[in-house]
Design a protein around this motif. Structure first.
Motif, PDB file in Angstrom:
ATOM      1  N   UNK A 195      13.666  -2.475  17.005  1.00 40.39           N
ATOM      2  CA  UNK A 195      12.450  -1.654  16.933  1.00 40.39           C
ATOM      3  C   UNK A 195      11.805  -1.867  15.565  1.00 40.39           C
ATOM      4  N   UNK A 196      11.066  -2.964  15.393  1.00 40.33           N
ATOM      5  CA  UNK A 196      10.488  -3.287  14.086  1.00 40.33           C
ATOM      6  C   UNK A 196       9.536  -2.224  13.543  1.00 40.33           C
ATOM      7  N   UNK A 197       8.908  -1.441  14.400  1.00 37.75           N
ATOM      8  CA  UNK A 197       7.973  -0.422  13.929  1.00 37.75           C
ATOM      9  C   UNK A 197       8.645   0.734  13.195  1.00 37.75           C
ATOM     10  N   UNK A 198       9.982   0.768  13.171  1.00 43.05           N
ATOM     11  CA  UNK A 198      10.675   1.795  12.392  1.00 43.05           C
ATOM     12  C   UNK A 198      10.543   1.552  10.890  1.00 43.05           C
ATOM     13  N   UNK A 199      10.164   0.334  10.504  1.00 41.74           N
ATOM     14  CA  UNK A 199      10.090  -0.037   9.093  1.00 41.74           C
ATOM     15  C   UNK A 199       8.676  -0.511   8.785  1.00 41.74           C
ATOM     16  N   UNK A 200       8.088   0.041   7.748  1.00 41.37           N
ATOM     17  CA  UNK A 200       6.734  -0.335   7.335  1.00 41.37           C
ATOM     18  C   UNK A 200       6.785  -1.008   5.969  1.00 41.37           C
ATOM     19  N   UNK A 201       6.344  -2.253   5.869  1.00 39.47           N
ATOM     20  CA  UNK A 201       6.262  -2.890   4.551  1.00 39.47           C
ATOM     21  C   UNK A 201       5.351  -2.092   3.619  1.00 39.47           C
ATOM     22  N   UNK A 202       5.708  -2.081   2.326  1.00 33.33           N
ATOM     23  CA  UNK A 202       4.944  -1.313   1.345  1.00 33.33           C
ATOM     24  C   UNK A 202       4.129  -2.182   0.397  1.00 33.33           C
ATOM     25  N   UNK A 203       4.344  -3.508   0.418  1.00 32.17           N
ATOM     26  CA  UNK A 203       3.609  -4.375  -0.499  1.00 32.17           C
ATOM     27  C   UNK A 203       3.703  -5.831  -0.031  1.00 32.17           C
ATOM     28  N   UNK A 204       2.970  -6.695  -0.715  1.00 32.97           N
ATOM     29  CA  UNK A 204       2.954  -8.134  -0.449  1.00 32.97           C
ATOM     30  C   UNK A 204       3.450  -8.858  -1.699  1.00 32.97           C
ATOM     31  N   UNK A 205       4.152  -9.997  -1.499  1.00 40.13           N
ATOM     32  CA  UNK A 205       4.529 -10.846  -2.632  1.00 40.13           C
ATOM     33  C   UNK A 205       4.071 -12.266  -2.370  1.00 40.13           C
ATOM     34  N   UNK A 206       4.005 -13.042  -3.447  1.00 44.41           N
ATOM     35  CA  UNK A 206       3.582 -14.444  -3.421  1.00 44.41           C
ATOM     36  C   UNK A 206       2.200 -14.619  -2.793  1.00 44.41           C
ATOM     37  N   UNK A 207       1.299 -13.683  -3.109  1.00 41.53           N
ATOM     38  CA  UNK A 207      -0.057 -13.775  -2.573  1.00 41.53           C
ATOM     39  C   UNK A 207      -0.851 -14.923  -3.184  1.00 41.53           C
ATOM     40  N   UNK A 208      -0.353 -15.490  -4.281  1.00 46.41           N
ATOM     41  CA  UNK A 208      -1.028 -16.652  -4.865  1.00 46.41           C
ATOM     42  C   UNK A 208      -1.023 -17.836  -3.902  1.00 46.41           C
ATOM     43  N   UNK A 209      -0.119 -17.818  -2.919  1.00 35.63           N
ATOM     44  CA  UNK A 209      -0.077 -18.888  -1.922  1.00 35.63           C
ATOM     45  C   UNK A 209      -0.426 -18.384  -0.527  1.00 35.63           C
ATOM     46  N   UNK A 210      -1.015 -17.190  -0.460  1.00 32.23           N
ATOM     47  CA  UNK A 210      -1.383 -16.614   0.842  1.00 32.23           C
ATOM     48  C   UNK A 210      -2.461 -17.447   1.521  1.00 32.23           C
ATOM     49  N   UNK A 211      -2.364 -17.540   2.831  1.00 32.53           N
ATOM     50  CA  UNK A 211      -3.376 -18.236   3.620  1.00 32.53           C
ATOM     51  C   UNK A 211      -4.570 -17.319   3.859  1.00 32.53           C
ATOM     52  N   UNK A 212      -5.760 -17.910   3.947  1.00 33.68           N
ATOM     53  CA  UNK A 212      -6.976 -17.133   4.181  1.00 33.68           C
ATOM     54  C   UNK A 212      -6.869 -16.309   5.466  1.00 33.68           C
ATOM     55  N   UNK A 213      -6.179 -16.809   6.464  1.00 29.85           N
ATOM     56  CA  UNK A 213      -6.073 -16.097   7.739  1.00 29.85           C
ATOM     57  C   UNK A 213      -5.324 -14.777   7.634  1.00 29.85           C
ATOM     58  N   UNK A 214      -4.599 -14.539   6.507  1.00 34.14           N
ATOM     59  CA  UNK A 214      -3.869 -13.284   6.362  1.00 34.14           C
ATOM     60  C   UNK A 214      -4.684 -12.219   5.630  1.00 34.14           C
TER      61      UNK A 214
END
Length: 147
Positions: A109-128
């Motif tokens: 049940x992945x919806x039991x956990x909510x991410x709180x932040x992002x890392x390595x956004x310097x390499x994030x794709x535009x689609x995200x």
């Protein structure tokens, strides 16, 4: 992985459980430390996804209850564990850290956990762009591997 803790307690309703696509590997998580989105190139390539959500857990709080994951050394001091039958990515393990990271998408049940932040956004794709838009974004991780 040392990240801002959002769930440093037993999950509501008891331990979290999960496993791979084919069901040969099963695991249980007793307690979470944090959860986040990773945008590094290695996670994208290992998962085939534009970004990968992870849950950090103390080593003692993760138990493989069925099967034996396969190990791939993706860089010095780093191992990625996956199902050898279906290929599902399961665990990221940096040997020098007290915690390991488990792919959120493999939870029952992945919806039991909510991410709180992002890392390595310097390499994030535009689609995200817009993915978890309200969450803090960090260009890198001080102690992590290069993207």
């Amino acid at each position: 992985m040392e990240h801002a803790a959002n769930t440093a307690r037993p999950p509501a309703g008891g331990p979290l459980t999960g496993g791979c696509l084919c069901g040969r590997i099963r695991y249980r998580i007793a307690r979470l430390a944090s959860a986040y989105w990773c945008h590094c190139t290695m996670c994208r390539r290992a998962s085939g996804s534009a970004a990968l959500p992870w849950a950090s857990v103390e080593r003692a709080d993760l138990e493989v209850t069925q099967g034996t994951p396969q190990r791939f050394s993706s860089s010095p001091g780093v191992a990625r564990f996956f199902c050898g039958a279906c290929g599902s990515p399961l665990v990221f393990d940096m040997a020098q850290e007290a915690q390991v990271d488990v792919t959120l998408g493999t939870l029952d049940d992945p919806d039991q956990v909510r991410p709180t932040h992002h890392i390595w956004t310097q390499t994030a794709l535009a689609m995200t762009e817009g993915l978890g838009a309200a969450l803090p974004r960090h260009a890198a991780e001080a102690d992590g591997p290069p993207p």
